[in-house]
Design a protein around this motif. Structure first.
Motif, mmCIF file in Angstrom:
data_model
loop_
_atom_site.group_PDB
_atom_site.id
_atom_site.type_symbol
_atom_site.label_atom_id
_atom_site.label_comp_id
_atom_site.label_asym_id
_atom_site.label_seq_id
_atom_site.Cartn_x
_atom_site.Cartn_y
_atom_site.Cartn_z
ATOM 1 N N ASP A 59 -0.244 -4.847 14.522
ATOM 2 C CA ASP A 59 -0.395 -3.754 15.410
ATOM 3 C C ASP A 59 -0.168 -2.338 14.472
ATOM 4 N N LEU A 60 0.311 -2.392 12.875
ATOM 5 C CA LEU A 60 -0.128 -1.709 12.656
ATOM 6 C C LEU A 60 -1.062 -0.923 11.737
ATOM 7 N N GLN A 61 -2.444 -2.203 12.195
ATOM 8 C CA GLN A 61 -3.534 -2.174 11.609
ATOM 9 C C GLN A 61 -3.960 -0.311 12.626
ATOM 10 N N THR A 62 -3.331 -0.700 13.881
ATOM 11 C CA THR A 62 -3.377 0.300 14.610
ATOM 12 C C THR A 62 -3.786 1.337 15.067
ATOM 13 N N LYS A 63 -2.197 1.799 13.750
ATOM 14 C CA LYS A 63 -1.981 2.656 13.246
ATOM 15 C C LYS A 63 -3.016 3.256 12.164
ATOM 16 N N GLY A 64 -3.464 2.619 11.380
ATOM 17 C CA GLY A 64 -4.174 2.874 10.381
ATOM 18 C C GLY A 64 -3.555 2.669 9.176
ATOM 19 N N LYS A 65 -2.622 1.757 9.271
ATOM 20 C CA LYS A 65 -1.758 1.275 8.147
ATOM 21 C C LYS A 65 -2.154 0.089 7.280
ATOM 22 N N CYS A 66 -3.126 -0.403 6.428
ATOM 23 C CA CYS A 66 -3.303 -1.759 6.506
ATOM 24 C C CYS A 66 -2.050 -2.542 5.194
ATOM 25 N N LEU A 67 -1.445 -3.708 5.945
ATOM 26 C CA LEU A 67 -0.439 -4.435 5.748
ATOM 27 C C LEU A 67 -1.184 -6.670 5.898
ATOM 28 N N GLU A 68 -0.798 -6.892 4.951
ATOM 29 C CA GLU A 68 -1.376 -8.859 5.246
ATOM 30 C C GLU A 68 -0.016 -9.252 5.020
ATOM 31 N N TYR A 103 4.572 -10.560 4.414
ATOM 32 C CA TYR A 103 3.743 -9.503 4.203
ATOM 33 C C TYR A 103 3.491 -8.804 3.185
ATOM 34 N N MET A 104 2.871 -7.890 3.172
ATOM 35 C CA MET A 104 2.018 -7.134 2.208
ATOM 36 C C MET A 104 1.407 -5.706 2.607
ATOM 37 N N LYS A 164 -3.251 -6.042 -3.911
ATOM 38 C CA LYS A 164 -4.932 -5.597 -5.471
ATOM 39 C C LYS A 164 -4.273 -5.395 -5.933
ATOM 40 N N ALA A 165 -2.665 -4.665 -5.906
ATOM 41 C CA ALA A 165 -2.776 -4.092 -7.290
ATOM 42 C C ALA A 165 -1.494 -4.788 -8.319
ATOM 43 N N HIS A 166 -1.176 -5.850 -7.183
ATOM 44 C CA HIS A 166 0.231 -6.956 -7.732
ATOM 45 C C HIS A 166 -0.387 -8.412 -7.647
ATOM 46 N N LYS A 167 -1.474 -8.293 -8.348
ATOM 47 C CA LYS A 167 -1.882 -10.039 -7.696
ATOM 48 C C LYS A 167 -1.189 -11.290 -8.432
ATOM 49 N N PRO A 168 -0.647 -11.046 -9.102
ATOM 50 C CA PRO A 168 -0.236 -12.025 -10.460
ATOM 51 C C PRO A 168 1.102 -12.332 -9.941
ATOM 52 N N VAL A 169 2.054 -10.830 -9.684
ATOM 53 C CA VAL A 169 2.832 -11.172 -8.762
ATOM 54 C C VAL A 169 3.298 -11.828 -7.439
ATOM 55 N N VAL A 170 2.342 -12.068 -6.043
ATOM 56 C CA VAL A 170 1.852 -12.471 -5.595
ATOM 57 C C VAL A 170 1.620 -13.536 -5.136
ATOM 58 N N GLN A 171 1.133 -14.257 -6.111
ATOM 59 C CA GLN A 171 1.202 -15.252 -6.411
ATOM 60 C C GLN A 171 1.901 -16.258 -7.256
#
Length: 347
Positions: A101-110, A237-238, A244-251
């Motif tokens: 839904d938010l991608q269609t509003k120009g925001k990138c969440l995954e 989701y984030m 991209k900037a905090h891959k060790p934390v996400v892992q």
């Protein structure tokens, strides 16, 4: 004035740098002590569909990974999503469909950990209306409860109605009924005729006779019957930039949550309930154990997104959502989730 100007500039520059440092500490994932620190907003922390977040904390799995996690809660997923967009938190435990839904509003969440492949939601109906409302085809002219407008219960309710040619606001009315006690009161007092909610509210309504199950999406069979396939829902989701900037934390978060999912798949509802805060069960421990047991099969055991399920979520949203309708072909679905971190966690 000329003599003081350089000093003033230096002080101003120091102030700006100090403020920037404060802003960085607000969004950075590392504390002064070197321990990773993340704030996560949960779209209803006591809902069984989001149980893995609190369970991971209770089991000590976040701490085991060397990460401090602050769990906050909002009653509806759409409010949790807003907290992420505003920068108040670094992650959300909520429904995956918000990323599309938010991608269609120009925001990138995954979604970085897909906790469940089905919604775990249940459409409940008032006992006084059960003889009149026997399926979504009978939504016409009714007041239907959702946690909030723009929430995933709103999305799903609209889809169910649309399948029978019904449109929200025209053929039926959606009412913000919240969750838990507010939902129960809305159904009991006649403010809504039916509505979508989750356990432990479902278990409470059924046990007290205040509500009856109309549609059950706590099982794969029930979800497929209602939604035409898997509908990946509860997830961590984030923002794409944060990932991209905090891959060790996400892992580390993925490691803890995948381990939690394996715990859920290998333990009974009673064993899982015993690890949760006592106040989650309220005054009826046995009822809470049943609620967990009835819902736990919705969780997957590896945190991976089923690609066909993601496709089905997009298909569902594209049929009624004003943000997604007509834009299905332009949605970059692979940018709304990743299996990078759960693959590594499983390895």
């Amino acid at each position: 004035m000329n003599l003081r100007t350089p000093v003033t500039l230096v002080l101003a520059a120091a102030t700006v740098l100090g403020l920037a440092a404060c802003r960085d500490s607000r969004t950075d994932s590392a504390t002064a002590g070197g321990t990773d620190h993340v704030r996560i907003m949960v779209g209803g922390i006591d809902k069984v569909i989001y149980l893995p977040a609190k369970l991971a904390d209770q089991l000590g799995y976040f701490k085991e990974q060397g990460i401090t996690v602050d769990l906050a809660t909002q009653q509806a997923g759409v409010n949790a999503e807003n907290s992420l967009i505003s920068g108040d938190v670094q992650a959300v435990v909520g429904f995956y469909d918000h990323t599309i839904d938010l991608q269609t509003k120009g925001k990138c969440l995954e979604s970085v950990v897909q906790l469940a492949n089905i919604p775990g939601e249940v459409e409940m109906v008032s006992p006084t209306k059960a003889g009149e409302i026997r399926s979504a085809a009978d939504f016409k002219g009714r007041k239907l409860g959702v946690t909030d407008l723009g929430s995933s219960t709103d999305f799903l309710t609209q889809y169910l109605g649309q399948q029978h040619g019904l449109k929200a606001g025209t053929d039926y009315t959606e009412v913000k009924a919240g969750a838990g006690s507010t939902f129960v009161a809305s159904l009991e007092n006649g403010q809504i005729d039916a509505g979508m909610t989750t356990d432990p509210t479902v278990a409470q309504l059924v046990s007290t006779g205040k509500g009856k199950v109309l549609l059950d999406m706590r099982t794969e069979a029930g979800a497929k019957a209602a939604l035409g396939g898997l509908y990946p829902a509860s997830s961590l989701y984030m923002s794409c930039d944060y990932v991209k900037a905090h891959k060790p934390v996400v892992q580390k978060l993925a490691n803890a949550l995948v381990k939690t999912l394996k715990f859920i798949s290998s333990h009974s509802g009673a064993e899982i309930a015993a690890k949760m805060p006592a106040d989650y069960a309220g005054s009826d421990k046995a009822l809470y154990e049943k609620a967990v047991g009835d819902t736990k099969s919705m969780f997957n055991s590896d945190g991976k997104m089923p690609s066909a399920g993601a496709e089905n979520v997009l298909t569902v949203l594209s049929q009624f959502s004003p943000n997604v309708k007509g834009k299905k072909d332009s949605v970059r679905l692979t940018e709304t989730y990743t299996t990078e971190f759960v693959d590594q966690a499983s390895a």
